[in-house]
Design a protein around this motif. Structure first.
Motif, PDB file in Angstrom:
ATOM      1  N   TYR A  24       0.826  -1.215   0.000  1.00  0.00           N
ATOM      2  CA  TYR A  24       0.000   0.000   0.000  1.00  0.00           C
ATOM      3  C   TYR A  24       0.858   1.262   0.000  1.00  0.00           C
ATOM      4  N   ILE A  25       1.957   1.234   0.743  1.00  0.00           N
ATOM      5  CA  ILE A  25       2.784   2.435   0.892  1.00  0.00           C
ATOM      6  C   ILE A  25       3.793   2.584  -0.241  1.00  0.00           C
ATOM      7  N   ASN A  26       4.390   1.478  -0.693  1.00  0.00           N
ATOM      8  CA  ASN A  26       5.572   1.556  -1.557  1.00  0.00           C
ATOM      9  C   ASN A  26       5.386   1.067  -2.991  1.00  0.00           C
ATOM     10  N   VAL A  27       4.330   0.307  -3.270  1.00  0.00           N
ATOM     11  CA  VAL A  27       4.204  -0.282  -4.604  1.00  0.00           C
ATOM     12  C   VAL A  27       3.077   0.420  -5.373  1.00  0.00           C
ATOM     13  N   PRO A  28       3.431   1.198  -6.391  1.00  0.00           N
ATOM     14  CA  PRO A  28       2.385   1.861  -7.181  1.00  0.00           C
ATOM     15  C   PRO A  28       1.717   0.858  -8.129  1.00  0.00           C
ATOM     16  N   PRO A  29       0.454   1.062  -8.451  1.00  0.00           N
ATOM     17  CA  PRO A  29      -0.207   0.151  -9.392  1.00  0.00           C
ATOM     18  C   PRO A  29       0.321   0.341 -10.808  1.00  0.00           C
ATOM     19  N   SER A  30       0.358  -0.735 -11.542  1.00  0.00           N
ATOM     20  CA  SER A  30       0.716  -0.678 -12.966  1.00  0.00           C
ATOM     21  C   SER A  30      -0.570  -0.688 -13.779  1.00  0.00           C
ATOM     22  N   TRP A  31      -0.754   0.359 -14.596  1.00  0.00           N
ATOM     23  CA  TRP A  31      -1.977   0.478 -15.379  1.00  0.00           C
ATOM     24  C   TRP A  31      -1.795  -0.181 -16.732  1.00  0.00           C
ATOM     25  N   VAL A  32      -2.809  -0.928 -17.146  1.00  0.00           N
ATOM     26  CA  VAL A  32      -2.726  -1.740 -18.355  1.00  0.00           C
ATOM     27  C   VAL A  32      -3.934  -1.452 -19.242  1.00  0.00           C
ATOM     28  N   GLU A  33      -3.668  -1.252 -20.504  1.00  0.00           N
ATOM     29  CA  GLU A  33      -4.751  -1.059 -21.477  1.00  0.00           C
ATOM     30  C   GLU A  33      -5.436  -2.393 -21.773  1.00  0.00           C
ATOM     31  N   SER A  34      -6.764  -2.387 -21.737  1.00  0.00           N
ATOM     32  CA  SER A  34      -7.553  -3.564 -22.120  1.00  0.00           C
ATOM     33  C   SER A  34      -8.465  -3.178 -23.275  1.00  0.00           C
ATOM     34  N   GLN A  35      -8.475  -4.005 -24.323  1.00  0.00           N
ATOM     35  CA  GLN A  35      -9.333  -3.767 -25.474  1.00  0.00           C
ATOM     36  C   GLN A  35     -10.471  -4.790 -25.480  1.00  0.00           C
ATOM     37  N   LEU A  36     -11.696  -4.306 -25.413  1.00  0.00           N
ATOM     38  CA  LEU A  36     -12.876  -5.164 -25.462  1.00  0.00           C
ATOM     39  C   LEU A  36     -13.551  -4.998 -26.814  1.00  0.00           C
ATOM     40  N   ARG A  37     -13.810  -6.100 -27.476  1.00  0.00           N
ATOM     41  CA  ARG A  37     -14.421  -6.065 -28.803  1.00  0.00           C
ATOM     42  C   ARG A  37     -15.840  -6.627 -28.730  1.00  0.00           C
ATOM     43  N   PHE A  38     -16.757  -5.901 -29.349  1.00  0.00           N
ATOM     44  CA  PHE A  38     -18.153  -6.307 -29.389  1.00  0.00           C
ATOM     45  C   PHE A  38     -18.628  -6.300 -30.835  1.00  0.00           C
ATOM     46  N   LYS A  45     -30.306   5.232 -38.533  1.00  0.00           N
ATOM     47  CA  LYS A  45     -30.071   6.661 -38.344  1.00  0.00           C
ATOM     48  C   LYS A  45     -28.591   7.017 -38.397  1.00  0.00           C
ATOM     49  N   GLY A  46     -27.765   6.005 -38.643  1.00  0.00           N
ATOM     50  CA  GLY A  46     -26.329   6.231 -38.723  1.00  0.00           C
ATOM     51  C   GLY A  46     -25.610   6.199 -37.391  1.00  0.00           C
ATOM     52  N   ASN A  47     -26.302   5.799 -36.316  1.00  0.00           N
ATOM     53  CA  ASN A  47     -25.664   5.719 -35.001  1.00  0.00           C
ATOM     54  C   ASN A  47     -24.936   4.381 -34.846  1.00  0.00           C
ATOM     55  N   TRP A  48     -23.769   4.443 -34.227  1.00  0.00           N
ATOM     56  CA  TRP A  48     -23.054   3.205 -33.945  1.00  0.00           C
ATOM     57  C   TRP A  48     -23.657   2.537 -32.721  1.00  0.00           C
ATOM     58  N   MET A  49     -23.905   1.234 -32.839  1.00  0.00           N
ATOM     59  CA  MET A  49     -24.525   0.450 -31.776  1.00  0.00           C
ATOM     60  C   MET A  49     -23.654  -0.771 -31.485  1.00  0.00           C
ATOM     61  N   TYR A  50     -23.829  -1.325 -30.284  1.00  0.00           N
ATOM     62  CA  TYR A  50     -23.144  -2.575 -29.956  1.00  0.00           C
ATOM     63  C   TYR A  50     -24.024  -3.419 -29.053  1.00  0.00           C
ATOM     64  N   GLN A  51     -23.729  -4.713 -29.026  1.00  0.00           N
ATOM     65  CA  GLN A  51     -24.496  -5.647 -28.215  1.00  0.00           C
ATOM     66  C   GLN A  51     -23.628  -6.178 -27.081  1.00  0.00           C
ATOM     67  N   ALA A  52     -24.185  -6.136 -25.875  1.00  0.00           N
ATOM     68  CA  ALA A  52     -23.470  -6.640 -24.695  1.00  0.00           C
ATOM     69  C   ALA A  52     -24.488  -7.076 -23.664  1.00  0.00           C
ATOM     70  N   GLY A  53     -24.276  -8.263 -23.090  1.00  0.00           N
ATOM     71  CA  GLY A  53     -25.174  -8.764 -22.059  1.00  0.00           C
ATOM     72  C   GLY A  53     -26.602  -8.928 -22.525  1.00  0.00           C
ATOM     73  N   GLY A  54     -26.771  -9.253 -23.815  1.00  0.00           N
ATOM     74  CA  GLY A  54     -28.107  -9.450 -24.351  1.00  0.00           C
ATOM     75  C   GLY A  54     -28.836  -8.151 -24.652  1.00  0.00           C
ATOM     76  N   LYS A  55     -28.169  -6.998 -24.513  1.00  0.00           N
ATOM     77  CA  LYS A  55     -28.799  -5.711 -24.770  1.00  0.00           C
ATOM     78  C   LYS A  55     -28.110  -5.005 -25.933  1.00  0.00           C
ATOM     79  N   THR A  56     -28.872  -4.186 -26.636  1.00  0.00           N
ATOM     80  CA  THR A  56     -28.334  -3.349 -27.700  1.00  0.00           C
ATOM     81  C   THR A  56     -28.161  -1.933 -27.162  1.00  0.00           C
ATOM     82  N   LEU A  57     -26.933  -1.423 -27.208  1.00  0.00           N
ATOM     83  CA  LEU A  57     -26.605  -0.135 -26.601  1.00  0.00           C
ATOM     84  C   LEU A  57     -25.996   0.805 -27.637  1.00  0.00           C
ATOM     85  N   LYS A  58     -26.169   2.099 -27.401  1.00  0.00           N
ATOM     86  CA  LYS A  58     -25.662   3.116 -28.326  1.00  0.00           C
ATOM     87  C   LYS A  58     -24.267   3.564 -27.894  1.00  0.00           C
ATOM     88  N   ILE A  59     -23.412   3.797 -28.888  1.00  0.00           N
ATOM     89  CA  ILE A  59     -22.077   4.331 -28.646  1.00  0.00           C
ATOM     90  C   ILE A  59     -22.141   5.843 -28.831  1.00  0.00           C
TER      91      ILE A  59
END
Length: 583
Positions: A24-38, A45-59
């Motif tokens: 907690y005092i001495n070790v800083p967290p290492s941040w890592v990029e994660s890429q999730l693809r849907f 209407k030209g809106n980008w949409m994606y599906q996750a968890g059985g739902k259709t959501l707007k980007i």
């Protein structure tokens, strides 16, 4: 617990707490990029949409990858939490064709880890479980260590209460404390379970072998997997096995090793629908749609070698062929057959005596229907809701079974007071096990928050020979699932990395059959996670297998880990040979 063991445990706890404060005092967290693809697309209407968890959501907003503060080059420069939690980005020029755009649109997230220190809470919990055989103390110690690392010093308000307040925790309390405990209590009060055991013993079960075969066969029939299978098989077969003098270690191993392994093989359950969401790979045509990914899951079933060997291993044990069972299961079998003792002398089962004793009111005669009708209704509700709603509604199933069992008892003349007394005994019988489940859920959540799985995944390099990748993925997922106590959580971590990596290796090393290679790697992740979950003392299915069969938790863990490891080693050999020969 001997005094030496107590002293060692105390020293270990102090050292782990000091280490947690150091991190907690001495070790800083290492941040890592994660890429999730849907699956992404544009609507009319030209809106980008994606599906996750059985739902259709707007980007809502998309930026170029080079401008995102969540890209790895930006995260490497800071130890502070990024301002954004997630962001949609283009990985290539957005002026390309729509199909190319969709494949290059990803959701960036920033995860963090503390290196090997991220595994400390799970390591302490598992080690203390093995040393003390006290899961409550072990899990609570791991939670305290993890909370200190994250700087959450108010354990109750910052860790335990938020964990207990989640949907998963509420589901555990309702299902295992109220519904399962209530059902087992009613069966104990009416003597229905005992009547079922006597009927089976009279007509079908003639000894330990046939009792274990019944347990194995029920494990195949109840192929929904996970907690539902362990609870159904364990509660159904325990009265039969106890009457036939089957050791609790053997019974819990059969129950545990025919739950998730069978679900991976007979996958007409919720698994394909959940897992397919992690299998999308840009540019891979045969994984483009949900139906294609589900079909890919089923096509990969023949490569689920661990699941196959695990089920065969339990069948051999049920037939009293103990060559692959390990010394602890052999010892348990010999003890039960020679002394009639179903548990070891030092065993402390996590289910209370109320679940194993019958207290039938005077003049009340149990009937076989009182056990079978609630059980059949439970299975029917689970199966029907699975096909109608996409996943089995386990709470509905157990609530229906409890209602039917209680109604039959009242109709047959049992007083309401006597029925409530039985319900109370059932609830008391599973209180401690429910607490253990809650703590296991909490430490699994802490392990994921600390990024233990992320660290293990990041440590996996891509400059490896293709034939070695299945073994590496197997070892990695076994360790992640063992440390977190969840196979489904491991899938969410491992599949998004493993599948693109496997495809990239297949292309770069010019494999003749890349689709087959992808199936092999898919099966290693699926099965490695099942092994880790099955053997982990902080897994809900492990705890439930011990609870429903009346076994000491650590006796169950230690006795099943060797035969499970035999199956894992054989599976690893088969995956390596398959990669060399078939691809």
């Amino acid at each position: 617990m001997p005094s030496v063991s107590k002293q060692f445990t105390l020293v270990l706890c102090v050292i782990s707490i000091v280490a947690a404060f150091y991190v907690y005092i001495n070790v800083p967290p290492s941040w890592v990029e994660s890429q999730l693809r849907f699956e992404t697309y544009t609507d009319n209407k030209g809106n980008w949409m994606y599906q996750a968890g059985g739902k259709t959501l707007k980007i809502d907003q998309i930026v170029d990858y080079e401008n995102s503060p969540l890209r790895q080059s930006a995260l490497t420069l800071t130890t502070q939490p990024p301002a954004l939690k997630q962001q949609w980005v283009w990985l290539s020029d957005s002026s390309e064709s729509a199909d190319v755009q969709a494949s290059s649109l990803v959701l960036l997230k920033a995860d963090f880890h503390y290196g090997l220190w991220s595994l400390l809470p799970a390591f302490i919990a598992i080690l203390l479980c093995l040393i003390t055989k006290e899961p409550f103390v072990a899990l609570l110690s791991g939670i305290v260590v993890g909370a200190i690392i994250m700087g959450q010093f108010d354990i109750f308000s910052q860790v335990l209460i938020p964990a207990v307040g989640t949907t998963s925790a509420a589901s555990i309390l309702i299902l295992y404390l109220w519904l399962l405990g209530g059902l087992m209590g009613v069966w104990g009060k009416t003597g229905a379970a005992q009547a079922f055991a006597e009927y089976m013993s009279k007509h079908y079960v003639k000894g330990p072998r046939s009792a274990k075969l019944v347990a194995w066969f029920l494990g195949i029939i109840f192929f929904q997997g996970g907690t539902m299978s362990t609870v159904l098989v364990g509660t159904t077969v325990k009265p039969i096995a106890d009457k036939a003098k089957v050791s609790h270690e053997e019974l819990s191993y059969v129950v545990d090793s025919t739950a998730s392994p069978v679900a991976a093989l007979i996958a007409f359950n919720a698994w394909p629908a959940y897992i397919q969401g992690f299998l999308f790979i840009p540019g891979v045509a045969f994984l483009a749609t949900e139906s294609q990914r589900v079909a890919f899951f089923f096509a990969s079933v023949p490569f689920s070698f661990y699941a196959i060997f695990a089920v065969i291993g339990t069948l051999l044990l049920s037939l009293n062929i103990t060559i692959f069972s390990g010394p602890l299961l052999k010892k348990a079998s010999t003890r039960a057959s020679t002394t009639g003792e179903l548990d070891s002398k030092t065993a402390r089962p996590i289910s209370a005596k109320e679940l194993h004793n019958t207290n039938v009111p005077k003049g009340y005669k149990a009937n076989l229907v009182e056990f079978l009708l609630p059980l059949v209704s439970l299975i029917c509700v689970a199966v029907i809701t699975h096909f109608n709603m996409g996943s089995p509604q386990i709470h509905w199933a157990f609530a229906t079974a409890l209602f039917i069992a209680a109604s039959i008892a009242l109709i047959k003349g049992m007083s309401l007071h006597q029925l409530l007394e039985g319900l109370g005994d059932g609830l008391k019988g599973v209180v401690f096990a429910s607490v253990i489940l809650m703590l296991a859920l909490t430490i699994g959540l802490i392990s994921r928050q600390l990024g233990g799985g992320i660290f293990l995944v990041e440590s996996l390099g891509d400059q490896i020979p293709f034939w070695a990748l299945p073994l590496i993925l197997q070892g990695m997922t076994m360790l992640i699932a063992f440390s977190t106590g969840t196979s489904w959580g491991t899938y969410a971590i491992a599949f998004p990395l493993a599948m693109p990596l496997a495809w990239s290796l297949a292309q770069s090393q010019n494999l003749a059959h890349p689709e087959l290679y992808l199936m092999i790697c898919f099966a290693t992740v699926l099965n490695g996670s099942v092994y880790g979950d099955q053997c982990s003392p902080i897994s809900d299915t492990t705890i439930l297998s011990a609870m429903t069969t009346g076994c000491d938790l650590m006796d169950h863990v230690k006795s099943q880990i060797l035969p499970a490891s035999y199956a894992a080693m054989l599976a690893g050999l088969c995956w390596t040979l398959s990669a060399l020969i078939l691809t």
